[in-house]
Design a protein around this motif. Structure first.
Motif, PDB file in Angstrom:
ATOM      1  N   GLY A 117       0.825  -1.190   0.000  1.00  0.00           N
ATOM      2  CA  GLY A 117       0.000   0.000   0.000  1.00  0.00           C
ATOM      3  C   GLY A 117       0.867   1.250   0.000  1.00  0.00           C
ATOM      4  O   GLY A 117       2.054   1.214  -0.308  1.00  0.00           O
ATOM      5  N   TYR A 118       0.254   2.359   0.373  1.00  0.00           N
ATOM      6  CA  TYR A 118       0.995   3.603   0.516  1.00  0.00           C
ATOM      7  C   TYR A 118       0.457   4.335   1.725  1.00  0.00           C
ATOM      8  O   TYR A 118      -0.666   4.112   2.161  1.00  0.00           O
ATOM      9  CB  TYR A 118       0.917   4.490  -0.735  1.00  0.00           C
ATOM     10  N   GLY A 119       1.261   5.185   2.287  1.00  0.00           N
ATOM     11  CA  GLY A 119       0.830   5.951   3.450  1.00  0.00           C
ATOM     12  C   GLY A 119       1.955   6.112   4.426  1.00  0.00           C
ATOM     13  O   GLY A 119       3.083   6.399   4.047  1.00  0.00           O
ATOM     14  N   GLY A 120       1.629   5.894   5.674  1.00  0.00           N
ATOM     15  CA  GLY A 120       2.605   6.063   6.733  1.00  0.00           C
ATOM     16  C   GLY A 120       2.094   7.052   7.744  1.00  0.00           C
ATOM     17  O   GLY A 120       0.928   7.466   7.709  1.00  0.00           O
ATOM     18  N   LEU A 121       2.928   7.411   8.671  1.00  0.00           N
ATOM     19  CA  LEU A 121       2.537   8.342   9.720  1.00  0.00           C
ATOM     20  C   LEU A 121       2.468   9.752   9.171  1.00  0.00           C
ATOM     21  O   LEU A 121       3.186  10.107   8.245  1.00  0.00           O
ATOM     22  CB  LEU A 121       3.525   8.255  10.879  1.00  0.00           C
ATOM     23  N   GLY A 122       1.619  10.564   9.743  1.00  0.00           N
ATOM     24  CA  GLY A 122       1.442  11.926   9.266  1.00  0.00           C
ATOM     25  C   GLY A 122       0.754  11.928   7.911  1.00  0.00           C
ATOM     26  O   GLY A 122      -0.045  11.054   7.601  1.00  0.00           O
ATOM     27  N   TYR A 123       1.074  12.912   7.085  1.00  0.00           N
ATOM     28  CA  TYR A 123       0.440  13.002   5.781  1.00  0.00           C
ATOM     29  C   TYR A 123       1.386  12.662   4.638  1.00  0.00           C
ATOM     30  O   TYR A 123       1.062  12.859   3.480  1.00  0.00           O
ATOM     31  CB  TYR A 123      -0.151  14.404   5.572  1.00  0.00           C
ATOM     32  N   GLY A 124       2.576  12.165   4.950  1.00  0.00           N
ATOM     33  CA  GLY A 124       3.527  11.792   3.913  1.00  0.00           C
ATOM     34  C   GLY A 124       3.050  10.563   3.159  1.00  0.00           C
ATOM     35  O   GLY A 124       2.566   9.616   3.750  1.00  0.00           O
ATOM     36  N   ARG A 125       3.165  10.591   1.849  1.00  0.00           N
ATOM     37  CA  ARG A 125       2.803   9.422   1.049  1.00  0.00           C
ATOM     38  C   ARG A 125       4.087   8.728   0.637  1.00  0.00           C
ATOM     39  O   ARG A 125       4.906   9.294  -0.078  1.00  0.00           O
ATOM     40  CB  ARG A 125       2.015   9.816  -0.193  1.00  0.00           C
ATOM     41  N   ARG A 126       4.217   7.497   1.094  1.00  0.00           N
ATOM     42  CA  ARG A 126       5.365   6.700   0.675  1.00  0.00           C
ATOM     43  C   ARG A 126       4.877   5.297   0.368  1.00  0.00           C
ATOM     44  O   ARG A 126       3.914   4.808   0.951  1.00  0.00           O
ATOM     45  CB  ARG A 126       6.461   6.701   1.723  1.00  0.00           C
ATOM     46  N   ASP A 127       5.534   4.677  -0.581  1.00  0.00           N
ATOM     47  CA  ASP A 127       5.175   3.314  -0.967  1.00  0.00           C
ATOM     48  C   ASP A 127       5.656   2.341   0.102  1.00  0.00           C
ATOM     49  O   ASP A 127       6.697   2.555   0.721  1.00  0.00           O
ATOM     50  CB  ASP A 127       5.813   2.972  -2.319  1.00  0.00           C
ATOM     51  N   LEU A 128       4.895   1.272   0.310  1.00  0.00           N
ATOM     52  CA  LEU A 128       5.192   0.302   1.357  1.00  0.00           C
ATOM     53  C   LEU A 128       5.337  -1.103   0.776  1.00  0.00           C
ATOM     54  O   LEU A 128       4.722  -1.435  -0.233  1.00  0.00           O
ATOM     55  CB  LEU A 128       4.065   0.297   2.404  1.00  0.00           C
ATOM     56  N   ASP A 129       6.159  -1.920   1.437  1.00  0.00           N
ATOM     57  CA  ASP A 129       6.299  -3.330   1.052  1.00  0.00           C
ATOM     58  C   ASP A 129       6.308  -4.233   2.283  1.00  0.00           C
ATOM     59  O   ASP A 129       6.804  -5.345   2.244  1.00  0.00           O
ATOM     60  CB  ASP A 129       7.564  -3.563   0.221  1.00  0.00           C
ATOM     61  N   ASP A 130       5.757  -3.728   3.388  1.00  0.00           N
ATOM     62  CA  ASP A 130       5.757  -4.516   4.615  1.00  0.00           C
ATOM     63  C   ASP A 130       4.590  -5.497   4.629  1.00  0.00           C
ATOM     64  O   ASP A 130       3.619  -5.353   3.889  1.00  0.00           O
ATOM     65  CB  ASP A 130       5.741  -3.620   5.842  1.00  0.00           C
ATOM     66  N   LEU A 131       4.707  -6.513   5.468  1.00  0.00           N
ATOM     67  CA  LEU A 131       3.700  -7.568   5.572  1.00  0.00           C
ATOM     68  C   LEU A 131       3.347  -7.750   7.035  1.00  0.00           C
ATOM     69  O   LEU A 131       4.228  -7.964   7.868  1.00  0.00           O
ATOM     70  CB  LEU A 131       4.237  -8.873   4.986  1.00  0.00           C
ATOM     71  N   HIS A 132       2.050  -7.619   7.333  1.00  0.00           N
ATOM     72  CA  HIS A 132       1.553  -7.769   8.704  1.00  0.00           C
ATOM     73  C   HIS A 132       0.455  -8.823   8.715  1.00  0.00           C
ATOM     74  O   HIS A 132      -0.193  -9.066   7.697  1.00  0.00           O
ATOM     75  CB  HIS A 132       0.995  -6.439   9.221  1.00  0.00           C
ATOM     76  N   ALA A 133       0.240  -9.406   9.896  1.00  0.00           N
ATOM     77  CA  ALA A 133      -0.785 -10.433  10.043  1.00  0.00           C
ATOM     78  C   ALA A 133      -1.650 -10.116  11.257  1.00  0.00           C
ATOM     79  O   ALA A 133      -1.139  -9.729  12.313  1.00  0.00           O
ATOM     80  CB  ALA A 133      -0.141 -11.806  10.208  1.00  0.00           C
ATOM     81  N   LEU A 134      -2.960 -10.283  11.098  1.00  0.00           N
ATOM     82  CA  LEU A 134      -3.906 -10.147  12.197  1.00  0.00           C
ATOM     83  C   LEU A 134      -4.538 -11.510  12.429  1.00  0.00           C
ATOM     84  O   LEU A 134      -5.257 -12.024  11.563  1.00  0.00           O
ATOM     85  CB  LEU A 134      -4.990  -9.115  11.879  1.00  0.00           C
ATOM     86  N   ASN A 135      -4.250 -12.117  13.568  1.00  0.00           N
ATOM     87  CA  ASN A 135      -4.868 -13.382  13.936  1.00  0.00           C
ATOM     88  C   ASN A 135      -6.265 -13.064  14.447  1.00  0.00           C
ATOM     89  O   ASN A 135      -6.414 -12.386  15.478  1.00  0.00           O
ATOM     90  CB  ASN A 135      -4.039 -14.093  15.009  1.00  0.00           C
ATOM     91  N   ILE A 136      -7.305 -13.507  13.739  1.00  0.00           N
ATOM     92  CA  ILE A 136      -8.671 -13.144  14.125  1.00  0.00           C
ATOM     93  C   ILE A 136      -9.220 -14.009  15.257  1.00  0.00           C
ATOM     94  O   ILE A 136     -10.313 -13.750  15.746  1.00  0.00           O
ATOM     95  CB  ILE A 136      -9.627 -13.142  12.910  1.00  0.00           C
ATOM     96  N   SER A 137      -8.461 -15.000  15.705  1.00  0.00           N
ATOM     97  CA  SER A 137      -8.852 -15.757  16.894  1.00  0.00           C
ATOM     98  C   SER A 137      -8.412 -15.024  18.162  1.00  0.00           C
ATOM     99  O   SER A 137      -9.128 -15.000  19.158  1.00  0.00           O
ATOM    100  CB  SER A 137      -8.227 -17.156  16.881  1.00  0.00           C
ATOM    101  N   THR A 138      -7.221 -14.402  18.101  1.00  0.00           N
ATOM    102  CA  THR A 138      -6.680 -13.708  19.277  1.00  0.00           C
ATOM    103  C   THR A 138      -6.729 -12.194  19.138  1.00  0.00           C
ATOM    104  O   THR A 138      -6.483 -11.479  20.100  1.00  0.00           O
ATOM    105  CB  THR A 138      -5.214 -14.121  19.501  1.00  0.00           C
ATOM    106  N   TRP A 139      -6.984 -11.675  17.942  1.00  0.00           N
ATOM    107  CA  TRP A 139      -6.978 -10.253  17.614  1.00  0.00           C
ATOM    108  C   TRP A 139      -5.620  -9.619  17.910  1.00  0.00           C
ATOM    109  O   TRP A 139      -5.518  -8.482  18.340  1.00  0.00           O
ATOM    110  CB  TRP A 139      -8.120  -9.502  18.310  1.00  0.00           C
ATOM    111  N   GLN A 140      -4.555 -10.382  17.633  1.00  0.00           N
ATOM    112  CA  GLN A 140      -3.190  -9.903  17.812  1.00  0.00           C
ATOM    113  C   GLN A 140      -2.535  -9.654  16.459  1.00  0.00           C
ATOM    114  O   GLN A 140      -2.621 -10.492  15.565  1.00  0.00           O
ATOM    115  CB  GLN A 140      -2.361 -10.941  18.587  1.00  0.00           C
ATOM    116  N   TRP A 141      -1.894  -8.484  16.338  1.00  0.00           N
ATOM    117  CA  TRP A 141      -1.133  -8.137  15.146  1.00  0.00           C
ATOM    118  C   TRP A 141       0.304  -8.622  15.287  1.00  0.00           C
ATOM    119  O   TRP A 141       0.855  -8.610  16.391  1.00  0.00           O
ATOM    120  CB  TRP A 141      -1.084  -6.623  14.946  1.00  0.00           C
ATOM    121  N   SER A 142       0.920  -8.980  14.165  1.00  0.00           N
ATOM    122  CA  SER A 142       2.350  -9.269  14.149  1.00  0.00           C
ATOM    123  C   SER A 142       2.910  -8.844  12.805  1.00  0.00           C
ATOM    124  O   SER A 142       2.195  -8.814  11.798  1.00  0.00           O
ATOM    125  CB  SER A 142       2.622 -10.756  14.395  1.00  0.00           C
ATOM    126  N   ARG A 143       4.177  -8.467  12.809  1.00  0.00           N
ATOM    127  CA  ARG A 143       4.863  -8.166  11.552  1.00  0.00           C
ATOM    128  C   ARG A 143       5.527  -9.447  11.098  1.00  0.00           C
ATOM    129  O   ARG A 143       6.191 -10.124  11.884  1.00  0.00           O
ATOM    130  CB  ARG A 143       5.901  -7.071  11.739  1.00  0.00           C
TER     131      ARG A 143
END
Length: 172
Positions: free
Chosen positions: A21-47
């Motif tokens: 995606g694109y975005g980031g903190l504040g209003y700066g637009r930068r391209d992203l290549d990160d991968l995150h996971a949301l476990n919907i059983s525990t509602w825990q995020w991880s990179r």
């Protein structure tokens, strides 16, 4: 994950994988290549820390589940547009990215896609999107109404002949 738009979100088992995606903190637009996971059983995020060669930073791409693999293709970034296809094997430890030999016939972004369990193998169906070479004269590209089918087990795209009146060109 940081705030973003134009990313993909794909459910595999009990986990939603967010890529790019694109975005980031504040209003700066930068391209992203990160991968995150949301476990919907525990509602825990991880990179997700992975090996291999991941897709370049991008947004407007598609990602589909094929068994326990994440297939990412197409998209665009401030550096250009993409027609490549990448696969993340989530069963490998750590998850392993590989670039598939098959490519879309032209770069496309903001297209629709879904994966379907089919016999004898899964298929990924795509429709529409935007394509074209972006420059100072054309900063938006051209909407298309093309359809394509990827057989990820053999890494081959096919282009079905559409009978009847095709839907109008569209994106998003």
């Amino acid at each position: 994950p940081s705030p973003r738009a134009g990313h993909s979100a794909t459910l595999i088992n009990d986990t939603i994988y967010i890529f790019g995606g694109y975005g980031g903190l504040g209003y700066g637009r930068r391209d992203l290549d990160d991968l995150h996971a949301l476990n919907i059983s525990t509602w825990q995020w991880s990179r997700i820390v992975s090996k291999g060669t991941p897709p370049e930073k991008r947004s407007g791409h598609q990602a589909c589940a094929v068994e326990k693999k994440l297939v990412v293709f197409g998209g665009s970034s401030s550096a250009g547009q993409f027609n490549d296809v990448h696969c993340l094997d989530l069963e490998a430890d750590p998850p392993l990215w590989s670039k598939m030999a098959c490519v879309l016939p032209c770069p496309v972004w903001n297209h629709a896609a879904c994966s379907v369990v089919a016999i004898p193998a899964w298929k990924i169906f795509t429709f529409g999107g935007i394509t074209g070479v972006l420059d100072d004269r054309d900063r938006q590209g051209k909407m298309i109404n093309a359809s394509a089918i990827l057989d990820p087990t053999i890494g081959r795209w096919s282009y079905p002949k559409i009978e009847g009146r095709a839907p109008s060109a569209r994106s998003d």
